[in-house]
Design a protein around this motif. Structure first.
Motif, PDB file in Angstrom:
ATOM      1  N   LEU A 157      76.080  14.151  27.945  1.00 44.78           N
ATOM      2  CA  LEU A 157      76.818  13.860  29.174  1.00 44.78           C
ATOM      3  C   LEU A 157      77.763  12.687  28.953  1.00 44.78           C
ATOM      4  O   LEU A 157      77.365  11.626  28.479  1.00 44.78           O
ATOM      5  N   LEU A 158      79.018  12.887  29.306  1.00 41.89           N
ATOM      6  CA  LEU A 158      80.041  11.861  29.181  1.00 41.89           C
ATOM      7  C   LEU A 158      80.799  11.753  30.503  1.00 41.89           C
ATOM      8  O   LEU A 158      80.698  12.638  31.353  1.00 41.89           O
ATOM      9  N   PRO A 159      81.568  10.686  30.692  1.00 42.54           N
ATOM     10  CA  PRO A 159      82.359  10.571  31.920  1.00 42.54           C
ATOM     11  C   PRO A 159      83.344  11.727  32.077  1.00 42.54           C
ATOM     12  O   PRO A 159      83.698  12.393  31.113  1.00 42.54           O
ATOM     13  N   ASP A 160      83.794  11.958  33.290  1.00 41.42           N
ATOM     14  CA  ASP A 160      84.810  12.957  33.619  1.00 41.42           C
ATOM     15  C   ASP A 160      84.326  14.384  33.377  1.00 41.42           C
ATOM     16  O   ASP A 160      85.119  15.269  33.058  1.00 41.42           O
ATOM     17  N   MET A 161      83.034  14.629  33.486  1.00 44.49           N
ATOM     18  CA  MET A 161      82.505  15.987  33.357  1.00 44.49           C
ATOM     19  C   MET A 161      81.962  16.510  34.689  1.00 44.49           C
ATOM     20  O   MET A 161      81.270  17.516  34.726  1.00 44.49           O
ATOM     21  N   GLN A 162      82.288  15.838  35.787  1.00 43.52           N
ATOM     22  CA  GLN A 162      81.704  16.184  37.072  1.00 43.52           C
ATOM     23  C   GLN A 162      82.199  17.516  37.620  1.00 43.52           C
ATOM     24  O   GLN A 162      81.590  18.075  38.531  1.00 43.52           O
ATOM     25  N   SER A 163      83.304  18.034  37.088  1.00 40.40           N
ATOM     26  CA  SER A 163      83.856  19.277  37.632  1.00 40.40           C
ATOM     27  C   SER A 163      83.077  20.503  37.195  1.00 40.40           C
ATOM     28  O   SER A 163      83.320  21.601  37.707  1.00 40.40           O
ATOM     29  N   PHE A 164      82.130  20.339  36.256  1.00 36.22           N
ATOM     30  CA  PHE A 164      81.341  21.457  35.780  1.00 36.22           C
ATOM     31  C   PHE A 164      79.936  21.418  36.373  1.00 36.22           C
ATOM     32  O   PHE A 164      79.398  20.351  36.654  1.00 36.22           O
ATOM     33  N   GLN A 165      79.361  22.590  36.546  1.00 37.08           N
ATOM     34  CA  GLN A 165      77.976  22.675  36.996  1.00 37.08           C
ATOM     35  C   GLN A 165      77.063  22.228  35.856  1.00 37.08           C
ATOM     36  O   GLN A 165      77.220  22.665  34.722  1.00 37.08           O
ATOM     37  N   GLN A 166      76.103  21.366  36.152  1.00 39.44           N
ATOM     38  CA  GLN A 166      75.288  20.736  35.107  1.00 39.44           C
ATOM     39  C   GLN A 166      73.805  20.988  35.339  1.00 39.44           C
ATOM     40  O   GLN A 166      73.331  20.984  36.475  1.00 39.44           O
ATOM     41  N   TYR A 167      73.077  21.167  34.230  1.00 38.20           N
ATOM     42  CA  TYR A 167      71.623  21.299  34.264  1.00 38.20           C
ATOM     43  C   TYR A 167      71.044  20.348  33.215  1.00 38.20           C
ATOM     44  O   TYR A 167      71.231  20.566  32.018  1.00 38.20           O
ATOM     45  N   PRO A 168      70.359  19.267  33.618  1.00 32.80           N
ATOM     46  CA  PRO A 168      69.774  18.334  32.640  1.00 32.80           C
ATOM     47  C   PRO A 168      68.734  19.039  31.766  1.00 32.80           C
ATOM     48  O   PRO A 168      67.920  19.824  32.252  1.00 32.80           O
ATOM     49  N   LEU A 169      68.770  18.760  30.487  1.00 29.64           N
ATOM     50  CA  LEU A 169      67.822  19.338  29.533  1.00 29.64           C
ATOM     51  C   LEU A 169      66.803  18.308  29.058  1.00 29.64           C
ATOM     52  O   LEU A 169      65.608  18.510  29.154  1.00 29.64           O
ATOM     53  N   TYR A 170      67.277  17.184  28.534  1.00 29.49           N
ATOM     54  CA  TYR A 170      66.378  16.142  28.058  1.00 29.49           C
ATOM     55  C   TYR A 170      67.179  14.872  27.805  1.00 29.49           C
ATOM     56  O   TYR A 170      68.406  14.897  27.753  1.00 29.49           O
ATOM     57  N   ASP A 171      66.474  13.749  27.670  1.00 20.77           N
ATOM     58  CA  ASP A 171      67.095  12.473  27.301  1.00 20.77           C
ATOM     59  C   ASP A 171      66.710  12.145  25.865  1.00 20.77           C
ATOM     60  O   ASP A 171      65.557  12.327  25.461  1.00 20.77           O
ATOM     61  N   GLU A 172      67.678  11.655  25.136  1.00 23.92           N
ATOM     62  CA  GLU A 172      67.446  11.285  23.741  1.00 23.92           C
ATOM     63  C   GLU A 172      67.654   9.769  23.581  1.00 23.92           C
ATOM     64  O   GLU A 172      68.683   9.245  24.015  1.00 23.92           O
ATOM     65  N   PRO A 173      66.696   9.047  22.991  1.00 26.16           N
ATOM     66  CA  PRO A 173      66.859   7.595  22.828  1.00 26.16           C
ATOM     67  C   PRO A 173      68.090   7.256  21.992  1.00 26.16           C
ATOM     68  O   PRO A 173      68.431   7.953  21.048  1.00 26.16           O
ATOM     69  N   LEU A 174      68.728   6.181  22.374  1.00 30.36           N
ATOM     70  CA  LEU A 174      69.877   5.674  21.639  1.00 30.36           C
ATOM     71  C   LEU A 174      69.484   4.327  21.048  1.00 30.36           C
ATOM     72  O   LEU A 174      69.147   3.401  21.782  1.00 30.36           O
ATOM     73  N   GLU A 175      69.516   4.221  19.736  1.00 35.18           N
ATOM     74  CA  GLU A 175      69.055   3.006  19.069  1.00 35.18           C
ATOM     75  C   GLU A 175      70.207   2.271  18.410  1.00 35.18           C
ATOM     76  O   GLU A 175      71.181   2.873  17.967  1.00 35.18           O
ATOM     77  N   LEU A 176      70.061   0.970  18.357  1.00 32.62           N
ATOM     78  CA  LEU A 176      71.062   0.107  17.745  1.00 32.62           C
ATOM     79  C   LEU A 176      70.456  -0.551  16.511  1.00 32.62           C
ATOM     80  O   LEU A 176      69.430  -1.227  16.598  1.00 32.62           O
ATOM     81  N   ALA A 177      71.068  -0.345  15.357  1.00 34.05           N
ATOM     82  CA  ALA A 177      70.593  -0.946  14.110  1.00 34.05           C
ATOM     83  C   ALA A 177      71.299  -2.277  13.888  1.00 34.05           C
ATOM     84  O   ALA A 177      72.527  -2.358  13.942  1.00 34.05           O
ATOM     85  N   LEU A 178      70.502  -3.325  13.644  1.00 33.18           N
ATOM     86  CA  LEU A 178      71.032  -4.678  13.475  1.00 33.18           C
ATOM     87  C   LEU A 178      70.481  -5.326  12.217  1.00 33.18           C
ATOM     88  O   LEU A 178      69.387  -4.993  11.755  1.00 33.18           O
ATOM     89  N   SER A 179      71.242  -6.253  11.707  1.00 35.31           N
ATOM     90  CA  SER A 179      70.723  -7.110  10.644  1.00 35.31           C
ATOM     91  C   SER A 179      69.648  -8.033  11.229  1.00 35.31           C
ATOM     92  O   SER A 179      69.737  -8.435  12.391  1.00 35.31           O
ATOM     93  N   GLU A 180      68.646  -8.368  10.446  1.00 34.30           N
ATOM     94  CA  GLU A 180      67.585  -9.252  10.946  1.00 34.30           C
ATOM     95  C   GLU A 180      68.101 -10.654  11.232  1.00 34.30           C
ATOM     96  O   GLU A 180      67.450 -11.438  11.906  1.00 34.30           O
ATOM     97  N   ARG A 181      69.301 -10.965  10.766  1.00 33.05           N
ATOM     98  CA  ARG A 181      69.897 -12.276  11.023  1.00 33.05           C
ATOM     99  C   ARG A 181      70.801 -12.270  12.267  1.00 33.05           C
ATOM    100  O   ARG A 181      71.333 -13.299  12.645  1.00 33.05           O
ATOM    101  N   HIS A 182      70.951 -11.098  12.882  1.00 34.73           N
ATOM    102  CA  HIS A 182      71.820 -10.988  14.058  1.00 34.73           C
ATOM    103  C   HIS A 182      71.182 -11.708  15.247  1.00 34.73           C
ATOM    104  O   HIS A 182      69.961 -11.774  15.367  1.00 34.73           O
ATOM    105  N   ALA A 183      72.036 -12.221  16.146  1.00 33.66           N
ATOM    106  CA  ALA A 183      71.547 -12.963  17.315  1.00 33.66           C
ATOM    107  C   ALA A 183      70.694 -12.096  18.239  1.00 33.66           C
ATOM    108  O   ALA A 183      69.855 -12.618  18.980  1.00 33.66           O
ATOM    109  N   TRP A 184      70.873 -10.780  18.194  1.00 39.44           N
ATOM    110  CA  TRP A 184      70.097  -9.888  19.054  1.00 39.44           C
ATOM    111  C   TRP A 184      68.856  -9.319  18.366  1.00 39.44           C
ATOM    112  O   TRP A 184      68.153  -8.494  18.933  1.00 39.44           O
ATOM    113  N   ALA A 185      68.604  -9.718  17.151  1.00 40.29           N
ATOM    114  CA  ALA A 185      67.567  -9.071  16.340  1.00 40.29           C
ATOM    115  C   ALA A 185      66.186  -9.119  16.996  1.00 40.29           C
ATOM    116  O   ALA A 185      65.380  -8.205  16.805  1.00 40.29           O
ATOM    117  N   ASN A 186      65.890 -10.143  17.769  1.00 41.32           N
ATOM    118  CA  ASN A 186      64.556 -10.281  18.364  1.00 41.32           C
ATOM    119  C   ASN A 186      64.444  -9.692  19.767  1.00 41.32           C
ATOM    120  O   ASN A 186      63.389  -9.801  20.402  1.00 41.32           O
TER     121      ASN A 186
END
Length: 214
Positions: free
Chosen positions: A148-177
């Motif tokens: 699902l992306l923006p600007d797709m509202q004009s189509f009829q939609q049926y949700p199927l499932y959610d898939e996790p979205l992960e962010l890979a970071l260096s262990e030295r990154h400020a967000w690492a913890n």
């Protein structure tokens, strides 16, 4: 004038090339050229400017192509309605998928569909999102499986499932913890594909889009 002539015209406007349009329609180039000329004579209007290198449609031609697309879609809808009443879940189903999901979902859904609906002919098309949406809107495909992306509202939609979205970071990154990151924080960061998911909070909704419009 018949539906086939309109399909020739639509293909020619899309490809801007007589030989390529003829190949797409599975006819010879002289056949396609002759039918387009007959269509111009019947409508008494010039649909395009012809040259040895390219085809340029007139404004009248573009307007007629737009209406021709609506006519073809409406005709297909009538056939599908009649078929659904006479022979439910028979005929042709054209499914579009993006390459990142097709290898994972198709082995799961195709055997079940073939077993449940043996008389249903399945045609699978693997393309990029923008191409699939265009073909769905023009009636060339029956349904899509997409993220699902923006600007797709004009189509009829049926949700199927959610898939996790992960962010890979260096262990030295400020967000690492941190356990999670608000995707809005990724704006301006050099993250591959980050701009593809501007509205999602940690997961990607996969949606079945069905029918070309409401």
């Amino acid at each position: 004038m018949n539906f086939r002539d309109l399909e020739y015209l639509i293909a020619l406007e899309e490809l801007k090339h007589f030989r390529k349009a003829a190949e797409k329609c599975f006819v010879s180039q002289p056949t396609l050229s002759g039918q387009i000329r007959k269509l111009e004579d019947e409508l008494n209007v010039q649909l395009m400017e012809r040259s040895s290198r390219k085809v340029i449609f007139t404004q009248a031609g573009l307007d007629i192509v737009a209406q021709a697309k609506n006519i073809i879609i409406s005709a297909k809808s009538l056939k599908e309605i009649a078929k659904s009443h006479n022979h439910p879940m028979q005929g042709t189903l054209r499914i579009g998928l993006i390459p990142t999901v097709a290898p994972y979902l198709l082995p799961l859904i195709i055997p079940v569909m073939k077993q449940s609906f043996p008389d249903l002919e399945l045609y699978l098309y693997e393309k990029q999102t923008h191409m699939l949406l265009k073909e769905l809107e023009e009636g060339e495909l029956d349904c899509l499986i997409l993220a699902l992306l923006p600007d797709m509202q004009s189509f009829q939609q049926y949700p199927l499932y959610d898939e996790p979205l992960e962010l890979a970071l260096s262990e030295r990154h400020a967000w690492a913890n941190q356990n999670s990151i608000d995707l809005q924080k990724l704006r301006g960061e050099h993250v591959p594909n980050a701009r593809r998911w501007p509205l999602f909070e940690g997961s990607i909704p996969w949606i079945l889009f069905y029918c070309w419009r409401y």
